[in-house]
Design a protein around this motif. Structure first.
Motif, short mmCIF file in Angstrom:
data_model
loop_
_atom_site.label_atom_id
_atom_site.label_comp_id
_atom_site.label_asym_id
_atom_site.label_seq_id
_atom_site.Cartn_x
_atom_site.Cartn_y
_atom_site.Cartn_z
N ASN A 8 -67.34 -22.39 22.00
CA ASN A 8 -67.91 -21.87 23.24
C ASN A 8 -67.12 -20.67 23.77
OD1 ASN A 8 -70.04 -23.80 23.63
ND2 ASN A 8 -68.45 -25.32 24.00
N ILE A 9 -65.95 -20.42 23.20
CA ILE A 9 -65.11 -19.30 23.64
C ILE A 9 -65.22 -18.19 22.60
CG2 ILE A 9 -62.80 -18.54 24.25
CD1 ILE A 9 -63.98 -20.57 26.18
N ILE A 10 -65.54 -17.00 23.08
CA ILE A 10 -65.70 -15.84 22.20
C ILE A 10 -64.83 -14.71 22.71
CG2 ILE A 10 -67.34 -14.21 21.20
CD1 ILE A 10 -69.55 -16.22 21.97
N ALA A 11 -64.10 -14.10 21.78
CA ALA A 11 -63.37 -12.87 22.12
C ALA A 11 -64.28 -11.69 21.80
CB ALA A 11 -62.07 -12.78 21.33
N ILE A 12 -64.51 -10.83 22.79
CA ILE A 12 -65.43 -9.71 22.63
C ILE A 12 -64.68 -8.41 22.89
CG2 ILE A 12 -67.62 -8.70 23.35
CD1 ILE A 12 -68.46 -11.42 24.40
N GLY A 13 -64.57 -7.60 21.85
CA GLY A 13 -63.97 -6.28 22.02
C GLY A 13 -65.00 -5.32 22.61
N MET A 14 -64.57 -4.44 23.50
CA MET A 14 -65.50 -3.60 24.24
C MET A 14 -65.26 -2.11 23.97
SD MET A 14 -66.99 -6.15 25.65
CE MET A 14 -68.14 -5.38 26.77
N GLU A 15 -66.30 -1.33 24.28
CA GLU A 15 -66.24 0.12 24.12
C GLU A 15 -65.18 0.76 25.01
OE1 GLU A 15 -67.23 3.80 22.57
OE2 GLU A 15 -68.14 1.89 21.97
N ASP A 16 -64.91 0.11 26.17
CA ASP A 16 -63.96 0.70 27.12
C ASP A 16 -62.52 0.28 26.85
OD1 ASP A 16 -63.93 -1.93 27.87
OD2 ASP A 16 -64.43 -1.59 29.98
N SER A 17 -62.24 -0.28 25.66
CA SER A 17 -60.90 -0.65 25.18
C SER A 17 -60.42 -2.01 25.69
CB SER A 17 -59.85 0.42 25.51
OG SER A 17 -59.43 0.35 26.86
N THR A 18 -61.22 -2.71 26.48
CA THR A 18 -60.81 -4.03 26.96
C THR A 18 -61.30 -5.12 25.98
OG1 THR A 18 -62.80 -4.31 28.29
CG2 THR A 18 -60.88 -3.28 29.35
N ILE A 19 -60.73 -6.31 26.16
CA ILE A 19 -61.16 -7.49 25.40
C ILE A 19 -61.55 -8.55 26.42
CG2 ILE A 19 -60.51 -9.26 23.72
CD1 ILE A 19 -58.30 -7.28 22.78
N HIS A 20 -62.80 -9.05 26.30
CA HIS A 20 -63.27 -10.08 27.21
C HIS A 20 -63.19 -11.44 26.52
CE1 HIS A 20 -65.85 -7.15 29.84
NE2 HIS A 20 -64.60 -6.77 29.71
N ILE A 21 -62.58 -12.39 27.19
CA ILE A 21 -62.58 -13.78 26.72
C ILE A 21 -63.71 -14.47 27.45
CG2 ILE A 21 -61.23 -15.86 26.40
CD1 ILE A 21 -60.20 -13.34 24.90
N TYR A 22 -64.79 -14.71 26.73
CA TYR A 22 -66.06 -15.11 27.35
C TYR A 22 -66.41 -16.56 26.99
CZ TYR A 22 -71.16 -15.12 28.13
OH TYR A 22 -72.43 -15.42 28.54
N ASN A 23 -66.78 -17.35 28.00
CA ASN A 23 -67.22 -18.72 27.80
C ASN A 23 -68.75 -18.75 27.81
OD1 ASN A 23 -68.01 -21.51 28.26
ND2 ASN A 23 -65.87 -21.92 28.80
N VAL A 24 -69.33 -19.04 26.65
CA VAL A 24 -70.78 -19.02 26.52
C VAL A 24 -71.43 -20.12 27.37
CG1 VAL A 24 -72.70 -19.21 24.89
CG2 VAL A 24 -70.59 -18.10 24.19
N ARG A 25 -70.81 -21.28 27.41
CA ARG A 25 -71.41 -22.43 28.08
C ARG A 25 -71.63 -22.16 29.57
NH1 ARG A 25 -72.00 -27.69 26.75
NH2 ARG A 25 -70.78 -27.39 24.85
N VAL A 26 -70.65 -21.52 30.21
CA VAL A 26 -70.78 -21.28 31.65
C VAL A 26 -71.14 -19.82 31.95
CG1 VAL A 26 -69.19 -23.14 32.21
CG2 VAL A 26 -68.29 -20.85 31.87
N ASP A 27 -71.33 -19.01 30.89
CA ASP A 27 -71.71 -17.60 31.05
C ASP A 27 -70.74 -16.89 31.98
OD1 ASP A 27 -73.10 -15.26 30.75
OD2 ASP A 27 -74.60 -15.73 32.28
N GLU A 28 -69.47 -16.94 31.59
CA GLU A 28 -68.44 -16.38 32.47
C GLU A 28 -67.31 -15.76 31.65
OE1 GLU A 28 -65.24 -17.99 35.82
OE2 GLU A 28 -66.91 -19.25 35.18
N VAL A 29 -66.84 -14.61 32.06
CA VAL A 29 -65.67 -13.98 31.45
C VAL A 29 -64.43 -14.61 32.06
CG1 VAL A 29 -64.39 -11.84 31.12
CG2 VAL A 29 -66.89 -11.82 30.99
N LYS A 30 -63.66 -15.33 31.23
CA LYS A 30 -62.48 -16.04 31.72
C LYS A 30 -61.28 -15.13 31.89
CE LYS A 30 -64.15 -20.23 32.01
NZ LYS A 30 -64.24 -20.94 33.30
N SER A 31 -61.14 -14.16 30.99
CA SER A 31 -60.01 -13.24 31.05
C SER A 31 -60.44 -11.89 30.53
CB SER A 31 -58.82 -13.75 30.23
OG SER A 31 -58.33 -14.97 30.71
#
Length: 1117
Positions: A883-906
């Motif tokens: 349920n936790i996905i690390a997503i690299g972004m175009e703006d150089s950040t990395i989002h730690i995203y929880n799919v179950r609650v649809d929320e960026v944790k970090s």
């Protein structure tokens, strides 16, 4: 209910079965709950008698007892529901839905809704998940297989699936025995008594005429034994001896196996003592229990209790009793020179070595198991890894639910034991969770999957091969306190119960044709078993009363054990096998150490033990240490060790995730002789006219910092050879110089071009194998994903991806394409990304727009998230939580995203440009990221704080920009960083570069992609000019170059590979995605079996140093 009452129920069940009282049998089974009759259950399921199926089950479990029970009832009711739908009986289906299936809605409401929706379909097979539903009979058979697995895994059915082994008509036998005893107590025993009732005790009537003489006046020894009573029913008379053939011998066991003669067990046997019988003690004869034939079909009774060997194993004197005489006079004297004491070579495994075993015939062939679950086959003479197999589940469907749960959690799997079969044709591997794997071995490059067995609950602690009745079997033991015997196809023959703690080790052996097994548990108990169902024959305490291993000498005449106490004391003893006592205790252990001590025997003369970072040797006939060696340093506190069959080589584990080979003079000669022949055989190409000989390809030097404490610090032993030591080969035996293999022609490799039936192909920008190894997934420049699947058939019996068969371009019946949302996206500027779930059920991808989650069966979009801006550029699942996905972004950040609650944790910030790579390490508990800024960042998974940032060291004149990819080695410590200008190996534990390679010579173009092989022994690298390089992963030495002419069509200028992917189970197979949208699978020829050879150290110019050219500003940002 007491144990005897329980046994009485089994006797009644047997009686009812023999008398054909079928309904009564199954009613008693259900009401008592002691025995679950799988045959009866199977019949009712296949007949579709669902009410009787559930009624019978209710005697053993209720729906809400546990998750296994719930799944059992759900599968039954679901099948019942589908059959009603298949008959178009909607009214019946609604009734089942409301009355039977509604109860499950409280546990999974979405599933209940999906089942309800089937009512709206004319044919429920229109549902994608049910599209393969066949006819009713087939569906019931498939479901029954699933039910059996659930029942076997359900703890409520434990010990209820096997009916005890009983002689036929056992209850009648006991009654006859009782009547015989009663008749012996008669005051006036008649020769032919007439038994008319069982309701009262038997007495013989006083005969007419003169009184018979009183038995009191007769000598007891002359008492006439009555003949057998008339038969009870139609089963025929019982033999007279049956009256005294049922009770067990109550005497104590005086030897290891003497109990086999009487069939007695000190633990399990029920004993009839004289005190329980109202008669003079001198009239009680010694009773023997009859042997019971084994219940398992296909395996016969291997031992005769009256066999001469049993007499040899008894304590009574015998001319054939086994003794341990001094060495024979004519035997040549052995000296220290016979011991392998000198280090011949050191090899790097890449992870902690947990088990080793030499091939029984090929003395330089070593099998190694490691803590990562990987097994490797080494040819020591050429320091070559012939085959390496990382841990993989072969067939998830055959795994028990508890194991599937562990796999879903990505529980690490370590090898506990590797072993060769006595003939060298099979390899057995035991793991720390449930499984054993059996491989078929027919040659150095031919190690094939043979059988996967979900053998034990918890760890499989030991594995060994045995040959009962000349049938090759595998014996295993585990944390579930059981010992099990399997044939090599994975069919179980015996389960031995009796230990009260996890079973630590096993030692199968035979004396003449008597086959038996010793086992030891962590409570210090030693037991012995024959291949029958009559319990253990021995119950003794091992020295130290903790973990003990037992071994026989090579000739099978002497038995030794070595163990550890909980306090860290070690013991090494020889057993008097005839008496079950310790014959000799060896001295020489100095320290108390935490852990399990390991030992081995050699040449019927030597013992070796790994202790205190050294190897100690004993003469078997002397209790004092003969000699010891530290193998020139580098050993762990308790090294593991293994002799080869000849005793001239000794493999010893090292503290740096490798092992050393110690040798005597004969061992050095063996290595030298094998090196020449093996090298010549391995270097000969399949077609020498097609392979161009190239002198050792030079490798650009690099200045990278490496600390001495690094777990992956380059050893001074390059390619397993210490340059400070003389090579073992004589100058006259030197092989010809190493040559780089070049693949120039299509005939020199196997390849398959994957078909495209949709016309949607565009350049391939991302490429993945499915985790099962049976499919390939390609993401195109236009955001459309294509899936290919290999089918199981005669041409491809494994069903895995192969260049020998063309796969299907797979699509669901709906014709859907897996298309990402690209509305408003400039595809020229987009950075597509993709990630696949561990069970291959879902794929997540993006192509400049929102991230889409696709169902791999239906191709439907399950959900979308993370709409731009910024756009997602890289995706990675958390290794321990899907349920936790690390997503690299175009703006150089990395989002730690929880799919179950649809929320960026970090949200992690540390790069200067877009994210181009992400990789997790559970071993180091870190996330590693790479970016278009040519930076590599290390993040803590616990706190998501950045630990360090390292800049890729660029060649002179190059700007530090460009996409950088990262991938972890299987050891989860080393990491491969790929940039267009280089391949770099980092030690992630030190967060520093340890080795680097830059494009040069025949591979001078920019790198487009690179990936580790599944075993991390090779690196497949594609170049923009169409070349493909196969590198040794440890040294970055080039093993093989594949020219564009070998796999690309002629005349297609500008065609080149953009991405490369490695097969998840076959280390020599890879696939490339081309800029024209095509995908090719490439493998070496069957004759070659692999890509080139490991280049020698002189062909590798990679250098390391303890300094770094990087500034503090580059290292920490």
């Amino acid at each position: 209910m007491s144990s005897l009452s329980r046994e009485l129920v089994f006797l009644i069940l047997q009686f009812l079965e023999e008398e054909k009282f079928k309904e009564s049998v199954h009613r008693l089974e259900k009401e008592s709950g002691f025995f679950f009759n799988t045959k009866y259950f199977d019949e009712k399921v296949l007949a579709g008698e669902w009410d009787e199926v559930e009624k019978y089950l209710s005697g053993f479990t209720k729906l809400d007892d546990n998750r296994y029970s719930m799944k059992i009832f759900f599968e039954i009711r679901k099948q019942k529901y589908l059959e009603a739908l298949d008959k178009q009986d909607k009214a019946k289906a609604v009734e089942i839905l409301v009355q039977d299936l509604r109860v499950f809605s409280t546990f999974n409401e979405e599933l209940y809704k999906e089942i309800t929706q089937l009512l709206t379909l004319h044919n429920f097979r229109e549902n994608e998940q049910l599209s393969k539903y066949g006819d009713t009979k087939t569906a019931r058979t498939i479901m029954l297989g699933e039910l059996k697995k659930l029942i076997e895994a359900n703890p409520l059915f434990r010990d209820k699936l096997t009916f005890p082994t009983l002689r036929s008509s056992r209850l009648r036998t006991l009654i006859n025995q009782s009547l015989n005893w009663q008749h012996q107590l008669c005051k006036n025993p008649r020769p032919n008594p007439d038994i008319k009732t069982l309701f009262t005790d038997h007495t013989c009537a006083v005969p007419n005429g003169p009184l018979a003489p009183s038995p009191v006046n007769q000598p007891v020894t002359t008492l006439t034994k009555p003949t057998a009573f008339p038969s009870l029913g139609a089963h025929g008379p019982f033999p007279p001896g049956a009256a005294v053939a049922a009770a067990a011998n109550a005497g104590a066991l005086a030897s290891w196996m003497a109990a086999a003669a009487s069939g007695a067990s000190t633990v399990q046997a029920a004993v009839v003592t004289p005190a329980s019988i109202p008669m003079p003690q001198n009239q009680v004869s010694i009773l023997k229990r009859p042997r019971t034939p084994p219940a398992t079909p296909g395996v016969v009774d291997y031992q005769n209790p009256d066999h001469e060997l049993m007499k040899r194993l008894r304590p009574a004197p015998s001319v054939e009793e086994v003794t341990y005489p001094a060495p024979r006079q004519h035997a040549p004297a052995l000296s220290l020179e016979d011991l392998p004491l000198k280090a011949a070579l050191a090899l790097h495994q890449g992870s902690t070595v947990t088990s080793m075993d030499f091939h029984p015939m090929q003395n330089t062939l070593l099998l190694v198991g490691s803590a990562t679950g990987e097994i490797t086959l080494w040819e020591l003479a050429v320091r070559e890894k012939l085959v390496s197999k990382p841990f993989k589940i072969w067939d998830m469907a055959n795994c028990s639910p508890p194991l599937q749960a562990l796999i879903a959690k990505e529980t690490p799997m370590s090898v506990t034991r590797v072993a060769w079969s006595p003939d060298g044709n099979f390899i057995g591997v035991a793991y720390t969770k449930h499984l054993i794997h059996l491989y078929a071995f027919s040659g150095p490059n031919d190690l094939r999957q043979h059988a996967e067995v979900d053998a034990h609950m918890g760890a499989v602690n030991d594995l060994a091969f045995a040959n009962p009745n000349r049938q090759l079997c595998v014996v295993t033991c585990g944390d579930d306190q059981l010992i099990k015997v399997w044939d090599v196809s994975g069919r179980k023959h015996f389960t031995f119960e009796g230990h009260e703690a996890p079973v630590y080790s096993i030692c199968p052996h035979h004396k003449e044709n008597i086959q038996f097994i010793f086992s030891t548990a962590i409570d210090g108990k030693i037991k012995a078993w024959l291949y029958d169902n009559m319990g253990s024959r021995v119950d003794y305490d091992a020295p130290g009363k903790w973990c003990t291993t037992m071994l026989y000498s090579a000739d099978g005449t002497r038995l030794f054990s070595c163990g550890t106490s909980k306090d860290g004391d070690f013991s090494l003893v020889e057993w008097n096998e005839s008496e079950g006592s310790i014959k000799r205790t060896y001295l020489g252990f100095q320290k108390k150490l935490a852990g399990m001590v390991q030992f081995d025997t050699s040449k019927n003369h030597f013992l070796a033990v790994g202790e205190d970072a050294q190897i100690k040797f004993w003469d078997m006939d002397n209790i004092n240490v003969l000699t010891s060696t530290d193998a020139e340093g580098g050993l762990p506190a308790l090294p593991r060790l293994r002799f080869n069959r000849e005793g001239n080589l000794l493999a010893v584990t090292t503290a740096d995730n490798g092992f050393k080979i110690l040798a005597n003079q004969a061992g050095f000669r063996s290595l030298r002789a094998m090196e020449t022949s093996a090298f010549e055989k391995m270097r000969t190409p399949a077609d020498s006219s097609l392979i161009k000989a190239v002198p050792g390809a030079p490798v650009a030097s690099v200045s990278c910092k490496v600390e001495l404490g690094s777990p992956v610090r380059p050893s001074p032993m390059l390619n397993g050879v210490d340059p400070s030591k003389p090579r073992i080969d004589d100058s006259t035996d030197k092989p010809k110089p190493w040559q780089l293999a070049e693949i120039l022609d299509p005939a020199q490799c196997r390849q398959a071009t994957l078909p495209d039936t949709t016309g949607s192909s565009t350049k391939v920008v991302r490429l993945l194998y499915t985790n099962s190894g049976a499919g390939i997934l390609a993401l195109g420049f236009n955001g459309i994903q294509r899936l290919w699947k290999w089918v199981r058939n005669e041409q491809n019996p494994s069903g895995k991806a192969t260049a020998a068969a063309v796969p299907q371009h797979w699509q669901p019946n709906s014709g859907l394409l897996m298309t990402n949302d690209v509305s408003g996206v400039n595809l020229e500027e987009a950075n597509p990304c993709i990630a696949l779930s561990k069970n291959d059920s879902y794929v997540m991808s993006a192509a400049g727009g929102k991230v889409s989650l696709f169902n791999m069966m239906t191709f439907k979009v399950m959900t979308t998230f993370m709409p731009p801006p910024p756009a997602s550029t890289f995706l990675a699942f958390h290794p321990q939580d899907n349920n936790i996905i690390a997503i690299g972004m175009e703006d150089s950040t990395i989002h730690i995203y929880n799919v179950r609650v649809d929320e960026v944790k970090s949200k992690l910030k540390g790069h200067q440009k877009r994210i181009t790579g992400l990789a997790f390490s559970t071993t180091l508990n870190i996330l590693v990221s790479s970016g278009a800024d040519a930076q590599i960042c290390f993040w803590s998974i616990d706190t998501w704080e950045k630990r360090k940032s390292v800049a890729i060291q660029m060649p002179a004149g190059k700007v530090a920009i460009g996409d950088t990819r990262v991938q972890f080695h299987v050891d989860q410590i080393r990491i491969l960083a790929v940039h267009e200008t280089q391949l770099a190996i980092f030690d992630a534990s030190k967060m520093e570069c340890i080795r680097q390679w830059n494009p040069q010579d025949s591979l001078s173009s920019h790198i487009s992609s690179a990936v580790y092989a599944c075993n991390s022994q090779l690196i497949y690298t594609t170049f923009r000019d169409g070349n493909i390089g196969v590198f040794d992963a440890d040294t970055l030495g080039l093993r093989c170059r594949i020219s564009p002419s070998a796999y690309l069509p002629q005349g297609n200028q500008g065609l080149s590979p953009l991405v490369v992917a490695a097969h998840p189970q076959e280390p020599n197979q890879f696939a490339v995605g081309l800029n024209d949208g095509s995908v090719k699978v490439i493998e070496p020829t069957e004759a070659e079996g692999k890509w080139g050879m490991v280049p020698p150290s002189e062909a590798i110019n990679t250098s390391t140093s303890t300094t770094s050219n990087q500034t503090p500003e580059q290292l920490q940002r």
